[in-house]
Motif scaffolding. Sequence first.
Motif, short mmCIF file in Angstrom:
data_model
loop_
_atom_site.label_atom_id
_atom_site.label_comp_id
_atom_site.label_asym_id
_atom_site.label_seq_id
_atom_site.Cartn_x
_atom_site.Cartn_y
_atom_site.Cartn_z
N SER A 172 0.83 -1.20 0.00
CA SER A 172 0.00 0.00 0.00
C SER A 172 0.86 1.25 0.00
O SER A 172 1.93 1.29 0.61
N VAL A 173 0.39 2.28 -0.68
CA VAL A 173 1.07 3.56 -0.68
C VAL A 173 0.84 4.23 0.66
O VAL A 173 -0.27 4.26 1.17
N SER A 174 1.89 4.76 1.25
CA SER A 174 1.76 5.45 2.52
C SER A 174 1.07 6.80 2.30
O SER A 174 1.49 7.59 1.45
N VAL A 175 -0.01 7.04 3.03
CA VAL A 175 -0.77 8.27 2.89
C VAL A 175 -0.84 8.96 4.25
O VAL A 175 -1.34 8.38 5.21
N ASN A 176 -0.32 10.17 4.33
CA ASN A 176 -0.33 10.92 5.58
C ASN A 176 -1.23 12.14 5.43
O ASN A 176 -1.01 12.99 4.56
N PRO A 177 -2.27 12.24 6.25
CA PRO A 177 -3.19 13.37 6.13
C PRO A 177 -2.54 14.69 6.50
O PRO A 177 -1.72 14.76 7.42
N ASP A 178 -2.89 15.74 5.76
CA ASP A 178 -2.44 17.08 6.09
C ASP A 178 -3.31 17.65 7.20
O ASP A 178 -4.43 17.21 7.42
N GLU A 179 -2.78 18.64 7.89
CA GLU A 179 -3.59 19.35 8.89
C GLU A 179 -4.67 20.15 8.17
O GLU A 179 -4.46 20.67 7.08
N VAL A 180 -5.81 20.26 8.81
CA VAL A 180 -6.93 21.01 8.26
C VAL A 180 -7.20 22.20 9.15
O VAL A 180 -7.31 22.06 10.38
N THR A 181 -7.29 23.38 8.57
CA THR A 181 -7.58 24.59 9.32
C THR A 181 -9.07 24.90 9.24
O THR A 181 -9.63 24.97 8.15
N ILE A 182 -9.70 25.07 10.38
CA ILE A 182 -11.12 25.39 10.43
C ILE A 182 -11.27 26.89 10.67
O ILE A 182 -10.72 27.44 11.62
N HIS A 183 -12.01 27.54 9.79
CA HIS A 183 -12.24 28.98 9.89
C HIS A 183 -13.67 29.23 10.36
O HIS A 183 -14.61 28.61 9.85
N ALA A 184 -13.84 30.11 11.33
CA ALA A 184 -15.17 30.50 11.79
C ALA A 184 -15.25 32.02 11.73
O ALA A 184 -14.30 32.72 12.06
N ALA A 185 -16.39 32.53 11.29
CA ALA A 185 -16.59 33.98 11.21
C ALA A 185 -18.00 34.30 11.68
O ALA A 185 -18.93 33.51 11.48
N ILE A 186 -18.15 35.44 12.31
CA ILE A 186 -19.45 35.85 12.81
C ILE A 186 -19.59 37.36 12.67
O ILE A 186 -18.62 38.10 12.84
N GLU A 187 -20.77 37.82 12.32
CA GLU A 187 -21.11 39.24 12.29
C GLU A 187 -22.04 39.52 13.46
O GLU A 187 -23.03 38.81 13.66
N VAL A 188 -21.71 40.53 14.24
CA VAL A 188 -22.50 40.85 15.42
C VAL A 188 -22.84 42.34 15.43
O VAL A 188 -21.97 43.18 15.18
N GLY A 189 -24.10 42.65 15.69
CA GLY A 189 -24.52 44.03 15.84
C GLY A 189 -24.90 44.30 17.29
O GLY A 189 -25.62 43.50 17.91
N TYR A 190 -24.40 45.39 17.86
CA TYR A 190 -24.67 45.73 19.25
C TYR A 190 -25.53 46.99 19.33
O TYR A 190 -25.41 47.90 18.51
N CYS A 191 -26.39 47.02 20.34
CA CYS A 191 -27.08 48.27 20.66
C CYS A 191 -26.11 49.20 21.38
O CYS A 191 -25.17 48.74 22.03
N ILE A 192 -26.33 50.50 21.24
CA ILE A 192 -25.48 51.48 21.91
C ILE A 192 -26.28 52.10 23.06
O ILE A 192 -27.42 52.53 22.88
N ARG A 193 -25.70 52.10 24.23
CA ARG A 193 -26.35 52.70 25.39
C ARG A 193 -26.34 54.21 25.26
O ARG A 193 -25.30 54.82 25.12
N GLN A 194 -27.53 54.78 25.32
CA GLN A 194 -27.65 56.21 25.18
C GLN A 194 -27.44 56.91 26.51
O GLN A 194 -27.73 56.36 27.58
N ASN A 195 -26.91 58.13 26.44
CA ASN A 195 -26.73 58.98 27.61
C ASN A 195 -25.87 58.31 28.69
O ASN A 195 -26.09 58.50 29.87
N ASP A 196 -24.95 57.48 28.25
CA ASP A 196 -24.09 56.83 29.22
C ASP A 196 -22.67 56.74 28.66
O ASP A 196 -22.11 55.68 28.51
N PRO A 197 -22.10 57.90 28.32
CA PRO A 197 -20.76 57.90 27.73
C PRO A 197 -19.70 57.48 28.73
O PRO A 197 -19.87 57.62 29.93
N LEU A 198 -18.60 56.99 28.20
CA LEU A 198 -17.47 56.66 29.05
C LEU A 198 -16.82 57.94 29.55
O LEU A 198 -16.80 58.97 28.85
N SER A 199 -16.31 57.91 30.75
CA SER A 199 -15.61 59.08 31.26
C SER A 199 -14.26 59.21 30.58
O SER A 199 -13.69 58.24 30.14
N ASP A 200 -13.76 60.44 30.52
CA ASP A 200 -12.48 60.69 29.88
C ASP A 200 -11.32 60.30 30.77
O ASP A 200 -10.18 60.26 30.34
N GLY A 201 -11.59 60.10 32.03
CA GLY A 201 -10.51 59.80 32.95
C GLY A 201 -10.24 58.34 32.99
O GLY A 201 -9.37 57.94 33.71
#
Length: 205
Positions: free
Chosen positions: A176-205
């Motif tokens: 039999s011919v020797s067969v060695n599997p290559d590594e497989v890279t799994i890619h995952a991607a996600i799109e996320v939308g967030y609500c923005i909290r109004q009237n609650d800005p971050l402080s500058d300090g």
Amino acid sequence: MPDLASVRVGVDGEGQSREQAYQLASATAAAVDGVLADFQPAIDRVTTAALAVQPTTRWRKGESQRTGWQAFRLSVVEIKDTSRVGELLNALAGAGGNISDLSWMVAQANQSFALARQRAGEDARARAQQYAQALNIKLGPVAWAAEPGLRSTDHAGWTAAAAGARAMSAGAGEESVSVNPDEVTIHAAIEVGYCIRQNDPLSDG
């Protein structure tokens, strides 16, 4: 590491008549099918990708002339026992099959996909927080989340990048011919939308 393999197996026959070509291809196909039956426990499924009987031609004196007939069948074999890939390919080649396009894959049930999704979600959250800080705003709850393509007409999502295509011609040796599997890279991607909290800005300090 991959837990599935896929390979294309072709059989063909050539003759002076359609019937002769078909009979020759059928004889080889029977031998190949016998091998597939013997290795059935190691195989996930077999699908026929192409089946045809067509004339063969050559160009002579400015015109196409028929020289005979060719019959062929192309099958895709998906292998679940990757430890037997080399043994199976050797047996298929010995039966007269033409072997090509060996590729390695990861099954969707593999836990690597869940890990990739988790890391994609964590990365999305971290990036959103970085942008929010740069814009001096605070993130609210998640408004929506989707894999790329589900919110548009483009097709995208999870992919397993399978590499290492190989080919074998008929006439294999006894070992039999020797067969060695290559590594497989799994890619995952996600799109996320967030609500923005109004009237609650971050402080500058």
